[in-house]
Motif scaffolding. Sequence first.
Motif, short mmCIF file in Angstrom:
data_model
loop_
_atom_site.label_atom_id
_atom_site.label_comp_id
_atom_site.label_asym_id
_atom_site.label_seq_id
_atom_site.Cartn_x
_atom_site.Cartn_y
_atom_site.Cartn_z
N GLY A 145 18.64 55.90 -7.67
CA GLY A 145 18.38 54.62 -8.30
C GLY A 145 19.57 53.70 -8.35
O GLY A 145 19.41 52.48 -8.53
N GLY A 146 20.77 54.23 -8.19
CA GLY A 146 21.96 53.40 -8.27
C GLY A 146 22.38 52.79 -6.95
O GLY A 146 23.45 52.17 -6.87
N THR A 147 21.57 52.93 -5.90
CA THR A 147 21.93 52.37 -4.60
C THR A 147 20.86 51.37 -4.17
O THR A 147 19.77 51.32 -4.71
CB THR A 147 22.05 53.46 -3.53
OG1 THR A 147 20.74 53.97 -3.23
CG2 THR A 147 22.93 54.61 -4.00
N GLU A 148 21.21 50.58 -3.17
CA GLU A 148 20.26 49.62 -2.58
C GLU A 148 19.68 50.14 -1.27
O GLU A 148 19.07 49.38 -0.53
CB GLU A 148 20.95 48.28 -2.35
CG GLU A 148 21.40 47.59 -3.63
CD GLU A 148 22.05 46.25 -3.37
OE1 GLU A 148 22.20 45.90 -2.18
OE2 GLU A 148 22.40 45.56 -4.34
N GLY A 149 19.89 51.43 -1.01
CA GLY A 149 19.38 52.03 0.21
C GLY A 149 20.51 52.44 1.14
O GLY A 149 21.65 52.62 0.71
N PHE A 150 20.18 52.56 2.42
CA PHE A 150 21.15 53.01 3.41
C PHE A 150 21.03 52.16 4.66
O PHE A 150 19.92 51.81 5.09
CB PHE A 150 20.92 54.48 3.77
CG PHE A 150 20.99 55.42 2.61
CD1 PHE A 150 22.20 55.80 2.07
CD2 PHE A 150 19.83 55.92 2.04
CE1 PHE A 150 22.27 56.67 1.00
CE2 PHE A 150 19.87 56.79 0.96
CZ PHE A 150 21.10 57.17 0.44
N ALA A 151 22.16 51.83 5.25
CA ALA A 151 22.18 51.04 6.48
C ALA A 151 21.75 51.89 7.66
O ALA A 151 21.85 53.13 7.65
CB ALA A 151 23.58 50.48 6.71
N ALA A 152 21.26 51.25 8.70
CA ALA A 152 20.92 51.95 9.94
C ALA A 152 22.15 52.67 10.47
O ALA A 152 23.26 52.14 10.45
CB ALA A 152 20.40 50.96 10.96
N GLY A 153 21.96 53.89 10.93
CA GLY A 153 23.07 54.68 11.45
C GLY A 153 23.76 55.55 10.42
O GLY A 153 24.57 56.41 10.77
N THR A 154 23.45 55.34 9.13
CA THR A 154 24.04 56.16 8.08
C THR A 154 23.53 57.59 8.21
O THR A 154 22.33 57.83 8.35
CB THR A 154 23.68 55.62 6.68
OG1 THR A 154 24.13 54.28 6.57
CG2 THR A 154 24.32 56.47 5.60
N VAL A 155 24.44 58.56 8.14
CA VAL A 155 24.06 59.97 8.19
C VAL A 155 23.61 60.40 6.80
O VAL A 155 24.36 60.26 5.83
CB VAL A 155 25.22 60.85 8.68
CG1 VAL A 155 24.83 62.32 8.64
CG2 VAL A 155 25.61 60.45 10.10
N VAL A 156 22.39 60.89 6.68
CA VAL A 156 21.85 61.31 5.39
C VAL A 156 21.39 62.76 5.46
O VAL A 156 20.92 63.23 6.49
CB VAL A 156 20.66 60.41 4.96
CG1 VAL A 156 21.14 58.99 4.65
CG2 VAL A 156 19.58 60.37 6.04
N ASP A 157 21.55 63.48 4.34
CA ASP A 157 21.05 64.85 4.20
C ASP A 157 19.61 64.80 3.72
O ASP A 157 19.34 64.27 2.63
CB ASP A 157 21.91 65.64 3.23
CG ASP A 157 23.21 66.11 3.84
OD1 ASP A 157 23.20 66.45 5.03
OD2 ASP A 157 24.22 66.14 3.14
N VAL A 158 18.71 65.34 4.50
CA VAL A 158 17.29 65.26 4.20
C VAL A 158 16.74 66.66 3.95
O VAL A 158 17.03 67.60 4.69
CB VAL A 158 16.55 64.60 5.39
CG1 VAL A 158 15.04 64.66 5.19
CG2 VAL A 158 17.01 63.16 5.56
N TYR A 159 15.97 66.80 2.86
CA TYR A 159 15.32 68.07 2.57
C TYR A 159 14.23 68.34 3.61
O TYR A 159 13.42 67.46 3.91
CB TYR A 159 14.69 68.06 1.18
CG TYR A 159 15.69 68.13 0.05
CD1 TYR A 159 16.32 69.33 -0.25
CD2 TYR A 159 16.00 67.00 -0.70
CE1 TYR A 159 17.24 69.40 -1.27
CE2 TYR A 159 16.92 67.07 -1.73
CZ TYR A 159 17.54 68.28 -2.01
OH TYR A 159 18.46 68.35 -3.02
N MET A 160 14.22 69.55 4.11
CA MET A 160 13.25 69.90 5.15
C MET A 160 11.93 70.33 4.51
O MET A 160 11.90 71.20 3.65
CB MET A 160 13.80 71.04 6.02
CG MET A 160 15.11 70.69 6.73
SD MET A 160 14.97 69.21 7.76
CE MET A 160 13.79 69.78 8.97
N LEU A 161 10.86 69.67 4.92
CA LEU A 161 9.53 70.00 4.43
C LEU A 161 8.87 71.08 5.28
O LEU A 161 7.90 71.71 4.85
CB LEU A 161 8.64 68.76 4.42
CG LEU A 161 9.08 67.64 3.47
CD1 LEU A 161 8.15 66.44 3.60
CD2 LEU A 161 9.12 68.12 2.02
#
Length: 369
Positions: free
Chosen positions: A351-367
């Motif tokens: 909630g404290g961010t405005e999102g992520f720019a294109a190309g940003t490396v993010v850790d994603v939970y695997m479904l």
Amino acid sequence: MVTAQRLPASLTPLDAALAAMLRELAPVEPIELPPGEALRCIAAEMPALRTYPPHDVAICDGWAMRAHDLVGASSYAPLPLAERPVWVAAGAAMPDGTDCVVDADAVDMSGPLAQVLAEAVPGQGVRRAGSDIAIGRVVMPAGEPLLPRDLLLARAAGLELLHVRRPRLRIVNICNGGLSAQLIADTAQLAGAEIVCIEAAPDMAAIAGALDADGCDLIVTIGGTGVGHTDATVNALASRGTLIAYGIALQPGRTAAVGRIDATPVIALPGAPDQAFAAWWAIARPVLDRLSGRRPRKTLALPLERKIASGVGIAEVVLLTRQQSSWSVLAIADLSLDAIARAEGLLIVPGGTEGFAAGTVVDVYMLRE
């Protein structure tokens, strides 16, 4: 007269609500289950396995021999044997003094003496003792889910009981939330929980009566968290225990609520499938993982294919799929059933961010583990 449910003027930050639920929450005590019932449960401390196979075994049908005795044998120079060799079937223990298995057509049995027509090397056609399971191996480190291949080891090693943690989860389905309740039940069962599902009418007294903490480690309700005329889940929770937060800064899922009945955590999920799914992953799943003693869930770090825009103050759930070596966004906050079914990963934008720019490396939970 019962006061109608009303969302508070300000929503509780997701991280604050989750921290309150996890505070002083300990893993459940381990239990013993046979391998047939332990699939997907979270391993507790496991005993060391014994060696398997316990002795050398044949991996094919043939003649059991000693390779040293066959040096120089060929179809041009057959080697006569003083004694008839022993025939072994695949899986049989190797006779004492033998170290290889020779194919049937490599031994001529037509004459008075058996003759070998080919050399062999030590270990040919043989599985050595301990080659499948070395001594001291454990089925699975504590904190990991038991998968079919882990149970294969357990059965091969002769383990009749496994030490696991399996939280008992009571799911209370309220007011036409059957689709969402089944989704959550299926998801929780895959996470190794023991499931009990019950129905409750959209009535405060009926819901309160269903919030029975005896014999369970976690209660999850589905539906009745809104502000409609028949919504009463939050009031029922407040009447039975402690309401910690109602109205979570989470999209979708802002009408979720959390509380406790004595020491048992209670999580009230909205009835709509997308909202129940989001609140489950954001709040309920971390609580269940803590009760299971599960190790941190696997993530996959890849760059974003495009920008993710998010409103400040609200944590938003994003569904993604892999496109070559990047994450492609399927849905942000508004989650269709198709997107839920297709998603390979889930990201919660704080909630404290405005999102992520294109190309940003993010850790994603695997479904799709």
